[in-house]
Design a protein around this motif. Sequence first.
Motif, short mmCIF file in Angstrom:
data_model
loop_
_atom_site.label_atom_id
_atom_site.label_comp_id
_atom_site.label_asym_id
_atom_site.label_seq_id
_atom_site.Cartn_x
_atom_site.Cartn_y
_atom_site.Cartn_z
N PRO A 1 4.31 -6.89 -10.44
CA PRO A 1 4.14 -5.47 -10.77
C PRO A 1 2.85 -4.96 -10.16
CG PRO A 1 3.50 -6.85 -12.61
CD PRO A 1 4.08 -7.78 -11.57
N PHE A 2 2.71 -3.64 -10.14
CA PHE A 2 1.49 -3.05 -9.60
C PHE A 2 0.32 -3.28 -10.53
CE2 PHE A 2 4.62 -0.58 -7.24
CZ PHE A 2 4.07 -0.65 -5.98
N SER A 3 -0.83 -3.49 -9.94
CA SER A 3 -2.07 -3.55 -10.70
C SER A 3 -3.19 -3.17 -9.77
CB SER A 3 -2.32 -4.96 -11.24
OG SER A 3 -2.68 -5.84 -10.21
N SER A 4 -4.37 -3.01 -10.29
CA SER A 4 -5.49 -2.59 -9.44
C SER A 4 -5.99 -3.72 -8.57
CB SER A 4 -6.64 -2.09 -10.33
OG SER A 4 -7.08 -3.13 -11.18
N ARG B 1 0.11 2.51 -0.76
CA ARG B 1 1.05 2.92 -1.80
C ARG B 1 2.34 3.50 -1.24
NH1 ARG B 1 -2.91 6.50 -5.46
NH2 ARG B 1 -3.59 7.15 -3.38
N TYR B 2 2.43 3.64 0.06
CA TYR B 2 3.65 4.20 0.64
C TYR B 2 3.78 3.75 2.10
CZ TYR B 2 0.45 7.48 2.88
OH TYR B 2 -0.57 8.03 3.62
N LEU B 3 5.01 3.84 2.59
CA LEU B 3 5.29 3.65 4.00
C LEU B 3 5.44 5.01 4.67
CD1 LEU B 3 8.01 0.84 3.97
CD2 LEU B 3 5.61 0.60 4.59
N ASN B 4 4.89 5.15 5.85
CA ASN B 4 5.10 6.34 6.67
C ASN B 4 5.85 5.89 7.92
OD1 ASN B 4 5.01 8.77 8.02
ND2 ASN B 4 2.89 8.50 8.71
N VAL B 5 7.11 6.26 8.01
CA VAL B 5 7.95 5.89 9.15
C VAL B 5 8.09 7.12 10.04
CG1 VAL B 5 10.17 4.97 9.89
CG2 VAL B 5 9.21 4.29 7.68
N THR B 6 7.80 6.96 11.33
CA THR B 6 7.92 8.07 12.28
C THR B 6 9.08 7.81 13.22
OG1 THR B 6 5.51 8.36 12.22
CG2 THR B 6 6.71 9.48 13.98
N ARG C 1 8.20 -2.32 -10.08
CA ARG C 1 7.57 -3.32 -9.21
C ARG C 1 7.52 -2.82 -7.77
NH1 ARG C 1 7.13 -8.37 -11.75
NH2 ARG C 1 8.10 -8.42 -13.82
N ARG C 2 6.83 -3.61 -6.94
CA ARG C 2 6.65 -3.19 -5.55
C ARG C 2 7.98 -3.12 -4.81
NH1 ARG C 2 2.75 -2.27 -2.22
NH2 ARG C 2 1.18 -2.95 -3.72
N LEU C 3 8.15 -2.05 -4.08
CA LEU C 3 9.32 -1.85 -3.24
C LEU C 3 8.88 -1.92 -1.79
CD1 LEU C 3 12.13 0.77 -3.62
CD2 LEU C 3 10.83 0.68 -1.50
N MET D 1 7.27 1.73 -4.59
CA MET D 1 7.50 1.37 -5.99
C MET D 1 8.99 1.49 -6.30
SD MET D 1 5.83 2.79 -9.54
CE MET D 1 6.60 4.41 -9.52
N ASN D 2 9.54 0.45 -6.90
CA ASN D 2 10.91 0.48 -7.39
C ASN D 2 10.92 1.31 -8.67
OD1 ASN D 2 13.34 -0.28 -8.89
ND2 ASN D 2 13.62 -1.86 -7.32
N LEU D 3 11.66 2.40 -8.68
CA LEU D 3 11.63 3.35 -9.79
C LEU D 3 12.30 2.81 -11.04
CD1 LEU D 3 12.40 6.67 -7.87
CD2 LEU D 3 10.19 5.60 -8.33
#
Length: 329
Positions: free
Chosen positions: A319-322, A57-62, A137-139, A131-133
């Motif tokens: 779009p997001f779905s399960s 559900r998210y990107l973690n950029v270091t 939809r998926r970002l 997520m595109n606010l």
Amino acid sequence: MLIRVRGYHDGIKAYLEKGQKQGREMERDEMDERVILAGDLDLTNDIIQSIDTDAERYLNVTLSFKEDEVDRELLGEIVREFEAFAFAAYRRDEYNFYAEAHVPRIKSYADRKTGEAVERKVHVHVVIPEMNLVTGRRLDPFGKVDHNERYLEAFQEHINAKYGLASPKDNRRVQFTDASEMISRYKGDVFEGANRELKASILEAVMTRDVTRYDDFRALITEYGATRTRNTGRESEYENVKPAGAAKGVNLKEFVFSREFIELDATAKRAALESNVHPQYVTPGVSRDTPRIYLDSLETWHDVRAREIKYLNSGMGYPFSSTCVMIWR
């Protein structure tokens, strides 16, 4: 500075705040000063938790630094530049962006399982909910990362040059006394994770057998398992080897497995491994010119590639779905 894009923490908010990790006992406040550079972690976490998907559900950029000290204002400026780069194709209301720096209070610790010393440096975590606010939809600003690494590398090397920071390309050790020490130190500096020993073994075979033809290198790695070539014919082409019984293959993407390195003679190979303009960085240095190849890649990113990823690959996607599943990480 070195950039890594990944998503591996079950709960990024808890990790950033508490910091417990396998192999160490200390918590975040004992280890680091947290410096908020952009956004609001509670808001970012709320958005992440609202995303209904079984995929990441998210990107973690270091953003990792070799320097012992990096000025807070400089960290903030680098984060602003990274945000502008990552979201070149987006309006500000389309995304959420959070960044915090971890400035070590404890510079090193002993891993409680291995006893090895772990050196700690300043680093920045950037968290981007996928997520595109505006559209819901998926970002996915970087798309399939393997296909867009050259743009991330271009940003990385431009920032390193602009602010006089250490590049991972200039961080190999020097003055090896023999071949075994050379392989050992190179392994420790460059190879990471569970595949370190396999890659070191392949590199040692390349050096000891004096392999100078890329076809011979491809034949050599078949001794380690099933092989395949990825990105065939592209500038980013590399080999993959899957040892018997392994769950997945190992990408041989390091410089020492490139055609450029393999086709060097033995003397040039050794010189390439030993070369190190700056053996150790302690503080940021003097600004230098960014190589033209990186400037060209950044121009392509801003003018073309970032928009291709948004509109063709992800931003206008499902779009997001399960039931949606990420297929590239």
